[in-house]
Design an enzyme around this catalytic site. Structure first.
Site, PDB file in Angstrom:
ATOM      1  N   ASP A   7      80.958  38.303 122.099  1.00 41.35           N
ATOM      2  CA  ASP A   7      80.385  37.687 121.271  1.00 41.35           C
ATOM      3  C   ASP A   7      80.524  38.494 120.120  1.00 41.35           C
ATOM      4  O   ASP A   7      80.702  39.772 120.071  1.00 41.35           O
ATOM      5  CB  ASP A   7      78.976  37.399 121.562  1.00 41.35           C
ATOM      6  CG  ASP A   7      78.275  36.643 120.172  1.00 41.35           C
ATOM      7  OD1 ASP A   7      78.864  35.620 119.734  1.00 41.35           O
ATOM      8  OD2 ASP A   7      77.012  37.138 119.899  1.00 41.35           O
ATOM      9  N   ASP A   9      78.347  38.311 116.617  1.00 42.09           N
ATOM     10  CA  ASP A   9      77.280  38.654 115.806  1.00 42.09           C
ATOM     11  C   ASP A   9      76.217  39.241 116.658  1.00 42.09           C
ATOM     12  O   ASP A   9      75.766  38.577 117.803  1.00 42.09           O
ATOM     13  CB  ASP A   9      76.644  37.442 115.191  1.00 42.09           C
ATOM     14  CG  ASP A   9      77.702  36.665 114.051  1.00 42.09           C
ATOM     15  OD1 ASP A   9      78.428  37.186 113.745  1.00 42.09           O
ATOM     16  OD2 ASP A   9      77.731  35.491 114.365  1.00 42.09           O
ATOM     17  N   ASP A 119      74.544  38.608 123.001  1.00 43.11           N
ATOM     18  CA  ASP A 119      73.064  38.977 122.822  1.00 43.11           C
ATOM     19  C   ASP A 119      71.840  38.004 123.085  1.00 43.11           C
ATOM     20  O   ASP A 119      70.782  38.272 123.324  1.00 43.11           O
ATOM     21  CB  ASP A 119      72.811  39.568 121.433  1.00 43.11           C
ATOM     22  CG  ASP A 119      73.107  38.931 120.326  1.00 43.11           C
ATOM     23  OD1 ASP A 119      74.030  38.042 120.591  1.00 43.11           O
ATOM     24  OD2 ASP A 119      72.327  39.025 119.200  1.00 43.11           O
TER      25      ASP A 119
END
Length: 153
Positions: A7, A9, A119
């Site tokens: 990922d 961000d 996250d």
């Protein structure tokens, strides 16, 4: 070769570092999405301002020697510049490693892979068919922990 998706961000990219470069006036324009929550990810140009997360370069380079690596990220639907900014960010920081290996998709569970480093459980992450490695969790608090775990696999 096993496949790893990263990922952007909050994983490869330090979102807060970009937000710190935006004026208070601009942040105020995006402080309320109508439900009382900020929608800073809709700020035009924001994603081009972000710095890499500490340890991301080293981790990606080590893991790219062992795994087939791709970036798998979402982009805010109401911020078309974010799509362009994410491509430019990859070209700036990982021009060779992720050359034509950037996938922008709101349904991460549609892709096939062995590991997804993310996250948050949003956009299909929690339903990903491989193993979800939650960046920032107790088990995987940073890039060192993730790199060690995946190198040993």
């Amino acid at each position: 070769m096993k496949r790893v998706f990263f990922d952007m961000d909050g994983v490869l990219v330090d979102f807060q570092s970009g937000l710190e470069k935006v004026s208070e006036e601009e942040k105020a324009r995006f402080a309320d999405d109508g439900t009382g929550k900020p929608h800073y990810d809709d700020i035009p140009g924001l994603f081009a301002l972000m710095d890499p997360m500490p340890g991301a370069f080293e981790a990606v380079e080590k893991l790219a020697k062992k795994y087939d690596v791709y970036i798998l990220s979402t982009a805010p639907w109401k911020n078309p510049s974010a799509w362009k900014d994410k491509v430019e960010w990859v070209q700036k920081y990982f021009p060779e490693t992720f050359y034509k290996r950037l996938i922008l998709c709101h349904h991460k569970d549609f892709l096939q892979g062995d590991y997804l480093i993310d996250d948050r459980p949003r956009h299909g992450t929690k339903d990903f068919q491989g193993e979800w490695i939650q960046f920032g969790s107790e088990q995987f608090p940073n890039w060192d922990a993730i790199t060690e775990y995946l190198i040993e696999k």
